[in-house]
Scaffold this motif. Structure first.
Motif, PDB file in Angstrom:
ATOM      1  N   SER A  53       0.872  -1.248   0.048  1.00  0.00           N
ATOM      2  CA  SER A  53       0.050  -0.055  -0.069  1.00  0.00           C
ATOM      3  C   SER A  53       0.897   1.307  -0.005  1.00  0.00           C
ATOM      4  O   SER A  53       0.631   2.268  -0.717  1.00  0.00           O
ATOM      5  CB  SER A  53      -0.890  -0.001   1.233  1.00  0.00           C
ATOM      6  N   ASP A  70      -7.316   0.185  -1.524  1.00  0.00           N
ATOM      7  CA  ASP A  70      -5.842   0.016  -1.600  1.00  0.00           C
ATOM      8  C   ASP A  70      -5.239   0.288  -0.308  1.00  0.00           C
ATOM      9  O   ASP A  70      -4.048   0.059  -0.100  1.00  0.00           O
ATOM     10  CB  ASP A  70      -5.182   0.315  -2.852  1.00  0.00           C
ATOM     11  N   SER A  71      -5.669   1.133   0.283  1.00  0.00           N
ATOM     12  CA  SER A  71      -4.830   1.545   1.729  1.00  0.00           C
ATOM     13  C   SER A  71      -5.106   0.803   2.773  1.00  0.00           C
ATOM     14  O   SER A  71      -6.123   0.167   2.853  1.00  0.00           O
ATOM     15  CB  SER A  71      -5.489   3.189   2.194  1.00  0.00           C
ATOM     16  N   SER A  72      -3.819   0.648   3.819  1.00  0.00           N
ATOM     17  CA  SER A  72      -3.971  -0.527   4.637  1.00  0.00           C
ATOM     18  C   SER A  72      -3.188  -0.005   5.869  1.00  0.00           C
ATOM     19  O   SER A  72      -2.257   0.519   5.549  1.00  0.00           O
ATOM     20  CB  SER A  72      -3.357  -1.885   4.007  1.00  0.00           C
TER      21      SER A  72
END
Length: 254
Positions: A79, A112-114
């Motif tokens: 990410s 998609d961010s984590s």
């Protein structure tokens, strides 16, 4: 009742069986610690199937936890790489419209961010909303993300402080005050950020003054005046001057 009675009888029979099998230890001449480990070893041998099953369960749990942590770390790394590529593309092409950047970042933030990257992208996206004068949306995003910041109280306070600014710009002063109060409470016991704490408390006092809450405003503003610069030797002069000014105005009203 029948099942409980049957289980109780089985347990008693098992104890009696173990006592018979360990009869050779009645005259044991060693220490109590040695006797304990001998009995423990024998008990493990007699119940080796249950012990083995328990070890398998523990192993599977540990493997699952380790696997989850490694997978989370891998996702956050990927990410981060993807976010850096997006930001680099924006740097090389500064003419990309804010609305296009918002579209890209909203998709990235949602899909998609984590981990910590999700908190970071919330701030980037909020900044983009501010560029488009969408202050309420910027504040809402920071409030949601701020709730997810647990270990770092100063960072959490910063997100709520910014959210308070944006709520105020959106004309939502009640929500702004609530955010400033959260920020001030998070900083209350921290000595490392006296200047930040002073401004958060001042904003609470200022908005309470504007809402006509004279006692609440006075309490907050006096807290600012009582703050010490601490180890950082922060410059509190300006915020204390502003607090004094509002206190003088309050005294004239009273």
């Amino acid at each position: 009742m029948g099942n409980k009675f049957q289980k109780k009888n089985l347990a008693q029979l098992k104890k009696q069986e173990e006592a018979i099998l360990d009869r050779d230890l009645e005259d044991f001449q060693g220490t109590s610690t040695e006797l304990f480990f001998i009995k423990l070893t024998r008990r493990i041998q007699r119940n080796r199937i249950q012990v083995l099953a328990g070890l398998v369960v523990v192993f599977l749990i540990l493997a699952s936890v380790i696997g989850y942590l490694e997978y989370s770390s891998y996702k956050e790394l990927k990410s981060t790489e993807k976010l850096e590529n997006i930001l680099e593309s924006w740097t090389t092409n500064p003419l990309i419209p804010s609305k296009d950047k918002i579209s890209v970042m909203e998709n990235f933030h949602a899909n998609d961010s984590s981990g910590g990257v999700k908190i970071r992208t919330a701030k980037i996206l909020a900044d983009l909303y501010v560029q488009e004068k969408n202050f309420a949306k910027a504040a809402e995003l920071l409030e949601t993300s701020g709730k997810k910041i647990d270990p770092l109280r100063e960072s959490k306070a910063y997100y709520f402080f910014l959210a308070g600014n944006y709520r105020e710009l959106a004309g939502e002063k009640d929500l702004a005050l609530a955010n400033y109060e959260i920020s001030a409470s998070l900083l209350d016991s921290l000595r490392e950020a006296p200047s930040f704490k002073a401004w958060a408390i001042y904003q609470v006092g200022r908005l309470k003054y504007e809402k006509g809450d004279k006692n609440g405003a006075s309490d907050s503003l006096r807290k600012v005046l009582n703050l010490e610069p601490g180890d950082a030797q922060a410059d509190l002069e300006e915020v204390k001057k502003l607090s004094t000014f509002l206190l003088l105005k309050l005294s004239k009203i009273n």
